[in-house]
Design a protein around this motif. Structure first.
Motif: not given
Length: 61
Positions: A24-46
């Protein structure tokens, strides 16, 4: 799009990365997330994202 990135085992363990990851590109950096953790993060932040969208673009989203 799928590709391969080599990440040393200590960094994979630290980040909790499994076989499938999201880059995931985030401003001036690149983040690498575990796929399941990313889906959980998105659901939590919706709701937060929806509130921010309404604040920035009222009535548009």
């Amino acid at each position: 799009r799928q590709g391969r990135i080599t990440i040393p085992p200590p960094l994979r363990a630290y980040a909790g990365l499994s076989r499938e990851c999201v880059v995931n590109g985030a401003n001036t950096r690149v983040e690498i997330w575990d796929s399941q953790r990313w889906e959980t993060y998105l659901a939590d932040q919706e709701e937060t994202f929806a509130e921010l969208s309404e604040e920035v673009l009222p009535g548009v989203v």
